[in-house]
Design an enzyme around this catalytic site. Structure first.
Site, PDB file in Angstrom:
ATOM      1  CG  HIS A  44      -0.103   0.160   2.506  1.00 35.38           C
ATOM      2  ND1 HIS A  44       0.488  -0.915   3.149  1.00 35.38           N
ATOM      3  CD2 HIS A  44       0.256   1.264   3.220  1.00 35.38           C
ATOM      4  CE1 HIS A  44       1.148  -0.487   4.212  1.00 35.38           C
ATOM      5  NE2 HIS A  44       1.037   0.844   4.279  1.00 35.38           N
ATOM      6  CG  HIS A 130       7.550   4.681   0.951  1.00 34.61           C
ATOM      7  ND1 HIS A 130       7.209   5.806   1.682  1.00 34.61           N
ATOM      8  CD2 HIS A 130       7.598   3.658   1.850  1.00 34.61           C
ATOM      9  CE1 HIS A 130       7.074   5.478   2.950  1.00 34.61           C
ATOM     10  NE2 HIS A 130       7.299   4.174   3.083  1.00 34.61           N
TER      11      HIS A 130
END
Length: 188
Positions: A44, A130
């Site tokens: 995620h 990220h």
């Protein structure tokens, strides 16, 4: 026994993209000694980490996020390269980066502000989107920066995915995968 749990809002990565990333990660696991690799279902992009959220504040944040994301449009993201956080020779976090996206920045700001308005104290460092792949370098030798260049070999074609959901996740440290979807916020 009272188990500590955490909550966070994140961009949901579609299953098809997670499966492609799983194949690439399996190749990386063979050569990169990190102590913990993230389960592919847990991939995620965190927008706001709430920590151990009191239910009243959590409810307020959920309502705020629902209101602020109402009418927001989905968008495309491209996973573009690999990166690290921590010491250059012994990274703490190994991650996949996304190409710069104004749409992602706008969604993150909306979610972040909604959580602040609900009374949460959030991370103050600049947002660096990220996807965490692994944690804690445990190699016998120092981490080599050229290892970050393997993404182009693993993923010769651009890895694009449609961002159409923000999710409130709950962490279960005693399970694998460890993140449970609690509420999904659709982007149109």
């Amino acid at each position: 026994m009272n188990k500590q749990t955490h909550f966070f809002f994140a961009i949901k990565i579609p299953l098809e993209t997670k499966l492609i990333m799983k194949k690439s990660t399996e190749k990386l696991i063979e050569t990169l000694p990190f102590s913990r690799w993230v389960h592919h279902e847990d991939l995620h992009i965190t927008l706001a980490f709430l920590g151990n959220a009191p239910s009243e504040k959590l409810t307020s944040a959920m309502e705020n996020v629902q209101a602020t994301l109402s009418g927001s449009e989905g968008f495309m993201l491209e996973i573009s390269k690999l990166g690290i956080f921590g010491k250059l020779d012994s990274p703490r976090i190994f991650w996949a980066d996304t190409k710069e996206s104004n749409e992602l920045q706008v969604v993150r700001k909306k979610v972040f502000t909604a959580c602040l308005d609900a009374g949460f104290q959030l991370e103050t460092r600049p947002f660096k989107p990220h996807i965490t792949l692994a944690r804690k370098w445990i190699g016998d030798k120092p981490f080599q920066q050229n290892l970050l260049n393997v993404w182009a070999e693993l993923q010769p074609e651009p890895l694009l995915f449609n961002v159409n959901e923000v999710v409130l996740y709950q962490t279960h440290l005693d399970k694998t995968p460890k993140y449970e979807e609690k509420t999904i916020y659709k982007l149109e």
